[in-house]
Design a protein around this motif. Structure first.
Motif, PDB file in Angstrom:
ATOM      1  N   MET A 186      21.000   8.050 -17.215  1.00 28.43           N
ATOM      2  CA  MET A 186      21.516   8.169 -18.650  1.00 28.43           C
ATOM      3  C   MET A 186      23.085   8.400 -18.716  1.00 28.43           C
ATOM      4  O   MET A 186      23.550   8.805 -17.696  1.00 28.43           O
ATOM      5  N   GLY A 187      23.656   7.837 -19.721  1.00 30.16           N
ATOM      6  CA  GLY A 187      24.947   7.884 -19.712  1.00 30.16           C
ATOM      7  C   GLY A 187      25.424   8.515 -21.044  1.00 30.16           C
ATOM      8  O   GLY A 187      24.777   8.324 -22.143  1.00 30.16           O
ATOM      9  N   LEU A 188      26.707   9.063 -21.263  1.00 30.30           N
ATOM     10  CA  LEU A 188      27.478   9.548 -22.349  1.00 30.30           C
ATOM     11  C   LEU A 188      26.316  10.480 -23.042  1.00 30.30           C
ATOM     12  O   LEU A 188      26.472  10.559 -24.372  1.00 30.30           O
ATOM     13  N   THR A 189      25.895  11.417 -22.164  1.00 30.45           N
ATOM     14  CA  THR A 189      24.988  12.567 -23.029  1.00 30.45           C
ATOM     15  C   THR A 189      25.700  13.914 -22.877  1.00 30.45           C
ATOM     16  O   THR A 189      25.039  14.874 -23.266  1.00 30.45           O
TER      17      THR A 189
ATOM     18  N   LYS B  19      32.069  13.200 -21.594  1.00 32.05           N
ATOM     19  CA  LYS B  19      32.159  11.939 -21.516  1.00 32.05           C
ATOM     20  C   LYS B  19      32.243  10.999 -22.779  1.00 32.05           C
ATOM     21  O   LYS B  19      32.878  10.012 -22.540  1.00 32.05           O
TER      22      LYS B  19
ATOM     23  N   VAL C 228      35.371   8.023 -23.024  1.00 32.63           N
ATOM     24  CA  VAL C 228      35.428   6.715 -23.502  1.00 32.63           C
ATOM     25  C   VAL C 228      35.179   6.247 -24.568  1.00 32.63           C
ATOM     26  O   VAL C 228      35.385   4.981 -25.044  1.00 32.63           O
TER      27      VAL C 228
ATOM     28  N   GLU D 175      31.868  11.231 -10.779  1.00 35.35           N
ATOM     29  CA  GLU D 175      31.370  12.423 -11.908  1.00 35.35           C
ATOM     30  C   GLU D 175      30.103  13.026 -11.492  1.00 35.35           C
ATOM     31  O   GLU D 175      29.383  12.687 -10.996  1.00 35.35           O
TER      32      GLU D 175
ATOM     33  N   ILE E 218      31.128   5.490 -10.614  1.00 35.02           N
ATOM     34  CA  ILE E 218      31.047   4.329 -11.980  1.00 35.02           C
ATOM     35  C   ILE E 218      32.151   3.490 -11.736  1.00 35.02           C
ATOM     36  O   ILE E 218      33.441   4.085 -11.302  1.00 35.02           O
TER      37      ILE E 218
ATOM     38  N   PHE F  59      39.194  -0.155 -18.214  1.00 38.42           N
ATOM     39  CA  PHE F  59      37.731   0.625 -18.259  1.00 38.42           C
ATOM     40  C   PHE F  59      37.520   1.063 -19.706  1.00 38.42           C
ATOM     41  O   PHE F  59      37.257   2.278 -20.120  1.00 38.42           O
TER      42      PHE F  59
ATOM     43  N   PHE G 187      35.763  -0.093 -23.499  1.00 38.43           N
ATOM     44  CA  PHE G 187      34.436  -1.093 -23.770  1.00 38.43           C
ATOM     45  C   PHE G 187      34.161  -0.359 -25.169  1.00 38.43           C
ATOM     46  O   PHE G 187      34.275   0.730 -25.636  1.00 38.43           O
TER      47      PHE G 187
ATOM     48  N   VAL H  95      29.273  -1.681 -22.572  1.00 43.86           N
ATOM     49  CA  VAL H  95      28.831  -0.978 -21.639  1.00 43.86           C
ATOM     50  C   VAL H  95      27.419  -0.986 -21.541  1.00 43.86           C
ATOM     51  O   VAL H  95      27.180  -0.844 -20.069  1.00 43.86           O
TER      52      VAL H  95
ATOM     53  N   ALA I 123      25.748   0.304 -18.032  1.00 43.16           N
ATOM     54  CA  ALA I 123      26.264   1.651 -18.219  1.00 43.16           C
ATOM     55  C   ALA I 123      27.453   1.939 -17.017  1.00 43.16           C
ATOM     56  O   ALA I 123      27.348   3.131 -16.635  1.00 43.16           O
ATOM     57  N   SER I 124      28.258   1.189 -16.523  1.00 41.15           N
ATOM     58  CA  SER I 124      29.110   1.136 -15.584  1.00 41.15           C
ATOM     59  C   SER I 124      28.761   1.710 -14.088  1.00 41.15           C
ATOM     60  O   SER I 124      29.492   1.954 -13.228  1.00 41.15           O
TER      61      SER I 124
ATOM     62  N   GLY J 120      23.115  12.249 -16.480  1.00 40.95           N
ATOM     63  CA  GLY J 120      24.678  12.117 -17.067  1.00 40.95           C
ATOM     64  C   GLY J 120      25.398  13.064 -16.811  1.00 40.95           C
ATOM     65  O   GLY J 120      25.171  14.129 -16.274  1.00 40.95           O
ATOM     66  N   ALA J 121      26.702  12.600 -16.729  1.00 40.17           N
ATOM     67  CA  ALA J 121      27.869  13.673 -16.371  1.00 40.17           C
ATOM     68  C   ALA J 121      28.149  14.895 -17.169  1.00 40.17           C
ATOM     69  O   ALA J 121      28.006  14.604 -18.516  1.00 40.17           O
TER      70      ALA J 121
HETATM   71  C1  OOG Z   1      29.688   4.965 -19.055  1.00 41.30           C
HETATM   72  C2  OOG Z   1      28.840   5.519 -18.128  1.00 41.30           C
HETATM   73  C3  OOG Z   1      28.451   6.944 -18.376  1.00 41.30           C
HETATM   74  C4  OOG Z   1      27.856   9.284 -17.721  1.00 41.30           C
HETATM   75  O1  OOG Z   1      27.161   9.826 -17.026  1.00 41.30           O
HETATM   76  O2  OOG Z   1      27.851   9.754 -18.916  1.00 41.30           O
HETATM   77  C5  OOG Z   1      27.816   7.784 -17.352  1.00 41.30           C
HETATM   78  C6  OOG Z   1      31.073   5.086 -18.476  1.00 41.30           C
HETATM   79  O3  OOG Z   1      31.670   6.338 -18.524  1.00 41.30           O
HETATM   80  O4  OOG Z   1      31.778   3.982 -17.903  1.00 41.30           O
HETATM   81  O5  OOG Z   1      27.449   7.443 -16.486  1.00 41.30           O
END
Ligand code: OOG
Ligand code: MG
Length: 257
Positions: free
Chosen positions: A59-62, A66, A70, A102, A137, A144, A146, A151, A156-157, A228-229
């Motif tokens: 998952m990304g951008l949770t 984060k 971005v 992250e 990532i 970086f 987008f 993304v 998701a990078s 997610g980070a």
């Molecule tokens: C997108 C991927 C986000 C996260 O843990 O939130 C991600 C990015 O930041 O390039 O992996």
């Protein structure tokens, strides 16, 4: 206008040549969410081989941290393969474009689970272990930078991730309350808590399942999910190290050479 397959090629070339490309939405601002996930799916499918199996989801951008870093405020998912799973805690800067690191947690699954709006109780019944994790990532896009569709198309990078060596039972602690301090070359850069991930990291899995179920997909036994980070990612170069210190749960370090 380029076809989906041309974008798949472009992203793959950026990755193999370690050269950033212009984001797709510059030339195709109408790219849809479905098309972006299709580019992702086809890219990963192309990379699957005898030595590179599909092993789970990220998952990304949770977290707000984060999303703000971005400038994209929707949660997204990506696909993880065998070759992304690090065997040692070292990466080579020259293998990447502009890597960032992250702090995360990962869930592993002992049972298949799918469906929309599941409860934490239902998801926990399928979880086997929780691991500490660090994700590397490396956006394939210039600077970086987008939009949401870019993304997603760029998986998701995703590039690499390190799992802690210690599996934790789900009942070990309240995962919303865990704390992490992130050190860059020994200097404390960021701090975060489990609750930064959608109030509790388990909701990251619930969100993932909401998105996957729209496509008739779910999580299979033996797969893993990176939640997610919890903090901003740290940009790294050769000679750097990043440590995520989770207090009593342990710490993880990646060295960049
Ligand atoms: C997108 C991927 C986000 C996260 O843990 O939130 C991600 C990015 O930041 O390039 O992996
Ligand atoms: Mg991540």
């Amino acid at each position: 206008m380029s076809t989906i397959y041309e974008y798949v090629e472009r992203v793959a070339t950026a990755q193999s040549e370690k050269t950033a490309i212009e984001k797709i939405t510059n030339s195709n601002p109408a790219l849809t969410l479905e098309q972006a996930y299709e580019i992702q799916r086809l890219s990963i499918e192309k990379s699957i081989s005898a030595s590179n199996a599909f092993i789970g989801w990220k998952m990304g951008l949770t977290s707000k941290a984060k999303q703000q870093q971005v400038g994209v405020d929707s949660t997204i998912y990506g696909r993880l393969t065998n070759q992304m799973l690090m065997k040692h805690n070292e990466i080579t800067a020259a293998d990447h474009i502009h890597p960032r690191i992250e702090p995360e947690v990962a869930f592993t699954f002992k049972k298949a689970i799918a469906g929309e709006n599941l409860t934490p109780y239902e998801v926990w019944s399928a979880v086997e272990y929780v691991y500490l994790a660090l994700e590397v990532i490396d956006s394939r896009y210039e600077n970086f930078a987008f939009s949401l569709m870019d993304v997603i198309a760029d998986n998701a990078s995703s590039t690499k991730f390190l799992m802690g060596s210690q599996p934790y039972a789900p009942t070990t602690t309240d995962w919303a309350q865990i704390k992490v301090d992130v050190y860059h070359n020994g200097e404390r850069k960021h701090e975060g808590v489990g609750a930064a991930i959608l109030e509790h990291p388990i909701y990251s899995v619930i969100e993932l399942l909401n998105m996957l179920s729209k496509e008739g997909r779910g999580i299979q036994p033996g797969q893993l999910v990176l939640a997610g980070a919890m903090t901003d990612a740290v940009a790294v170069k050769a000679g750097d190290s990043v440590t995520a210190d989770y207090g009593a749960l342990g710490s993880l370090t990646i060295y960049v050479k």
